[in-house]
Write a protein that holds these residues in place. Sequence first.
Motif, PDB file in Angstrom:
ATOM      1  N   PRO A  20       0.845  -1.455  -0.525  1.00 59.28           N
ATOM      2  CA  PRO A  20      -0.375  -0.354  -0.258  1.00 59.28           C
ATOM      3  C   PRO A  20       0.615   1.770   0.258  1.00 59.28           C
ATOM      4  CG  PRO A  20      -0.868  -1.642   1.763  1.00 59.28           C
ATOM      5  CD  PRO A  20       0.637  -1.770   1.056  1.00 59.28           C
ATOM      6  N   ALA A  21       2.155   1.320   0.883  1.00 57.02           N
ATOM      7  CA  ALA A  21       2.623   2.159   0.542  1.00 57.02           C
ATOM      8  C   ALA A  21       3.528   3.130  -0.646  1.00 57.02           C
ATOM      9  CB  ALA A  21       4.113   2.602   1.533  1.00 57.02           C
ATOM     10  N   THR A  22       3.991   1.573  -1.382  1.00 57.26           N
ATOM     11  CA  THR A  22       4.277   1.950  -2.448  1.00 57.26           C
ATOM     12  C   THR A  22       3.192   2.306  -3.639  1.00 57.26           C
ATOM     13  OG1 THR A  22       5.844   0.062  -2.173  1.00 57.26           O
ATOM     14  CG2 THR A  22       5.196   1.027  -4.179  1.00 57.26           C
ATOM     15  N   VAL A  23       2.010   2.045  -3.903  1.00 52.07           N
ATOM     16  CA  VAL A  23       1.110   2.438  -4.575  1.00 52.07           C
ATOM     17  C   VAL A  23       0.858   3.977  -4.083  1.00 52.07           C
ATOM     18  CG1 VAL A  23      -1.987   1.734  -4.508  1.00 52.07           C
ATOM     19  CG2 VAL A  23      -0.196  -0.072  -4.990  1.00 52.07           C
ATOM     20  N   ALA A  24       1.024   4.026  -2.826  1.00 55.51           N
ATOM     21  CA  ALA A  24       0.004   5.183  -2.620  1.00 55.51           C
ATOM     22  C   ALA A  24       1.688   6.391  -3.315  1.00 55.51           C
ATOM     23  CB  ALA A  24      -0.003   5.534  -1.233  1.00 55.51           C
ATOM     24  N   LEU A  25       2.587   6.005  -3.037  1.00 61.29           N
ATOM     25  CA  LEU A  25       3.984   6.693  -4.007  1.00 61.29           C
ATOM     26  C   LEU A  25       3.289   7.015  -5.372  1.00 61.29           C
ATOM     27  CD1 LEU A  25       6.335   7.969  -3.362  1.00 61.29           C
ATOM     28  CD2 LEU A  25       7.406   5.737  -3.217  1.00 61.29           C
ATOM     29  N   VAL A  26       3.201   5.777  -5.547  1.00 60.60           N
ATOM     30  CA  VAL A  26       3.041   5.642  -7.544  1.00 60.60           C
ATOM     31  C   VAL A  26       1.955   6.484  -7.641  1.00 60.60           C
ATOM     32  CG1 VAL A  26       2.780   4.256  -9.791  1.00 60.60           C
ATOM     33  CG2 VAL A  26       3.755   3.375  -7.834  1.00 60.60           C
ATOM     34  N   CYS A  27       0.884   6.970  -7.058  1.00 53.22           N
ATOM     35  CA  CYS A  27      -0.893   7.687  -6.932  1.00 53.22           C
ATOM     36  C   CYS A  27       0.312   9.150  -6.790  1.00 53.22           C
ATOM     37  CB  CYS A  27      -1.821   7.512  -6.108  1.00 53.22           C
ATOM     38  SG  CYS A  27      -2.364   5.983  -6.502  1.00 53.22           S
ATOM     39  N   ALA A  28       0.625   8.428  -5.684  1.00 50.83           N
ATOM     40  CA  ALA A  28       0.790  10.899  -5.934  1.00 50.83           C
ATOM     41  C   ALA A  28       1.517  11.227  -6.744  1.00 50.83           C
ATOM     42  CB  ALA A  28       1.809  10.938  -4.543  1.00 50.83           C
ATOM     43  N   TRP A  43       5.930  11.044   2.891  1.00 49.40           N
ATOM     44  CA  TRP A  43       5.662  10.142   3.865  1.00 49.40           C
ATOM     45  C   TRP A  43       5.576   8.710   3.359  1.00 49.40           C
ATOM     46  CZ3 TRP A  43       7.517  12.400   7.680  1.00 49.40           C
ATOM     47  CH2 TRP A  43       7.045  13.485   7.912  1.00 49.40           C
ATOM     48  N   MET A  44       5.303   9.146   2.119  1.00 46.87           N
ATOM     49  CA  MET A  44       4.699   7.383   1.856  1.00 46.87           C
ATOM     50  C   MET A  44       6.499   6.090   1.036  1.00 46.87           C
ATOM     51  SD  MET A  44       1.894   6.278   1.866  1.00 46.87           S
ATOM     52  CE  MET A  44       1.926   7.210   3.252  1.00 46.87           C
ATOM     53  N   ALA A  45       7.485   7.667   0.797  1.00 45.01           N
ATOM     54  CA  ALA A  45       8.981   7.004   0.245  1.00 45.01           C
ATOM     55  C   ALA A  45       9.118   6.290   1.958  1.00 45.01           C
ATOM     56  CB  ALA A  45       9.030   8.339  -0.150  1.00 45.01           C
ATOM     57  N   VAL A  46       9.206   7.564   2.994  1.00 45.44           N
ATOM     58  CA  VAL A  46       9.388   6.924   4.178  1.00 45.44           C
ATOM     59  C   VAL A  46       9.328   5.707   4.658  1.00 45.44           C
ATOM     60  CG1 VAL A  46      10.248   7.648   6.487  1.00 45.44           C
ATOM     61  CG2 VAL A  46       9.993   9.565   5.234  1.00 45.44           C
ATOM     62  N   ALA A  47       7.874   5.681   4.631  1.00 50.40           N
ATOM     63  CA  ALA A  47       7.003   4.017   4.741  1.00 50.40           C
ATOM     64  C   ALA A  47       8.253   3.064   4.175  1.00 50.40           C
ATOM     65  CB  ALA A  47       5.759   4.036   4.768  1.00 50.40           C
ATOM     66  N   ALA A  90      -5.429   4.503  -1.121  1.00 44.48           N
ATOM     67  CA  ALA A  90      -4.014   3.746  -1.157  1.00 44.48           C
ATOM     68  C   ALA A  90      -3.402   4.745   0.781  1.00 44.48           C
ATOM     69  CB  ALA A  90      -3.036   3.873  -2.473  1.00 44.48           C
ATOM     70  N   ALA A  91      -3.508   5.094   0.608  1.00 46.91           N
ATOM     71  CA  ALA A  91      -3.106   6.058   2.018  1.00 46.91           C
ATOM     72  C   ALA A  91      -3.722   5.330   3.393  1.00 46.91           C
ATOM     73  CB  ALA A  91      -3.130   7.175   2.450  1.00 46.91           C
ATOM     74  N   THR A  92      -4.780   5.379   3.490  1.00 45.59           N
ATOM     75  CA  THR A  92      -5.791   4.779   4.524  1.00 45.59           C
ATOM     76  C   THR A  92      -5.449   3.234   4.329  1.00 45.59           C
ATOM     77  OG1 THR A  92      -7.978   5.750   4.094  1.00 45.59           O
ATOM     78  CG2 THR A  92      -8.211   3.982   4.728  1.00 45.59           C
ATOM     79  N   VAL A  93      -5.302   2.460   3.363  1.00 45.09           N
ATOM     80  CA  VAL A  93      -4.778   1.093   3.406  1.00 45.09           C
ATOM     81  C   VAL A  93      -3.587   0.770   3.865  1.00 45.09           C
ATOM     82  CG1 VAL A  93      -4.667  -0.911   1.742  1.00 45.09           C
ATOM     83  CG2 VAL A  93      -6.513   0.853   1.547  1.00 45.09           C
ATOM     84  N   ALA A  94      -2.080   1.801   3.585  1.00 44.52           N
ATOM     85  CA  ALA A  94      -1.375   1.904   3.792  1.00 44.52           C
ATOM     86  C   ALA A  94      -1.275   1.794   5.593  1.00 44.52           C
ATOM     87  CB  ALA A  94       0.185   3.064   2.849  1.00 44.52           C
ATOM     88  N   LEU A  95      -1.944   3.155   5.992  1.00 46.67           N
ATOM     89  CA  LEU A  95      -2.339   2.497   7.288  1.00 46.67           C
ATOM     90  C   LEU A  95      -2.494   2.182   8.025  1.00 46.67           C
ATOM     91  CD1 LEU A  95      -1.693   4.944  10.266  1.00 46.67           C
ATOM     92  CD2 LEU A  95      -4.080   5.975   9.087  1.00 46.67           C
TER      93      LEU A  95
END
Length: 303
Positions: free
Chosen positions: A153-161, A273-277, A170-175
């Motif tokens: 999820p963190a990678t997908v959120a990063l790609v979406c951004a 933040w998603m890159a950090v995660a 994606a960020a909710t799923v990452a959390l």
Amino acid sequence: MELQWPLILFTTLVAWSAGVFGTQAVLALRGEAPKAQLSCWITAAVLLAAGGIAVFFHLEHFERIFNGFGHLTSGITQELIAIVVLAVAAIVYLVYLRRDEGKVPAWLAVLSIALAAVLVVVMAHSYTMSARPAWDSVLWIFYVLGNACVLGPATVALVCAIVKEPVRLAATVALIGAAVNAVTTIVYAVTLQFLEGSFTTVGYYSDPTMPTAPLVDVTAVGNVFTGELAPLMWIGVILVGAVVPLIAALLEKRSGATPAADGTAVASRAELWMAVAVIAAVIGAICMRVVFYELGASVFMLY
């Protein structure tokens, strides 16, 4: 036990790939971020291919790997079957993506999520064996699933951004995934601490191939919080691998809840933040696998 870096990379990359593919299927099921689907698919495919390449470096004779595929109970055979089945589903997924402009049918999205989870479970299960107490635990399987739940999820959120698609789902799923990862990491780490009673010493014998090597200290095995592995466990696994991704996911959700006037600023914060995660979760996963192999001693401590 000697560190097996090809297998450390293989298990990390495959869990990461399955997490990405499963998460993009979740987005497809909800009809969100269609423009990010192809980029996520390519990311998952590259990670899976890299993991497959890494595992070959574990073998001295690559051609002999096919000798084990005739036994269905073999872990390597089960991994191959799971990877092939997922790869077929991924190809079908790609066909739909290209044909329907980033959309896939609900049945395929659900199937992709299920196959991604099955691959991670099969891969992790192949390492469970009663002869090695540190490995013989269902909590190891849950731990690897936790890796996929945060990395994907963190990678997908990063790609979406990056491609300027909505990040919220994606960020909710990452959390949620980061929370699952934190729980499974801590539970498995605590389990490793209580391993000492699982080992048996049958006399004391020097390894004839290494007569100068010290004898194994049974009391040192499993003492992951105060022994030699403590810095790696406390800093690498728990702090970096479990706590940092959770904090990063929380900070992303907090910043996304109060968008700035410029949408680009919100996207840049999500990327940060998603890159950090992702980076922290990868470091934590590798550190735990190092501990995993360091504790991979036989139930009979002969040497």
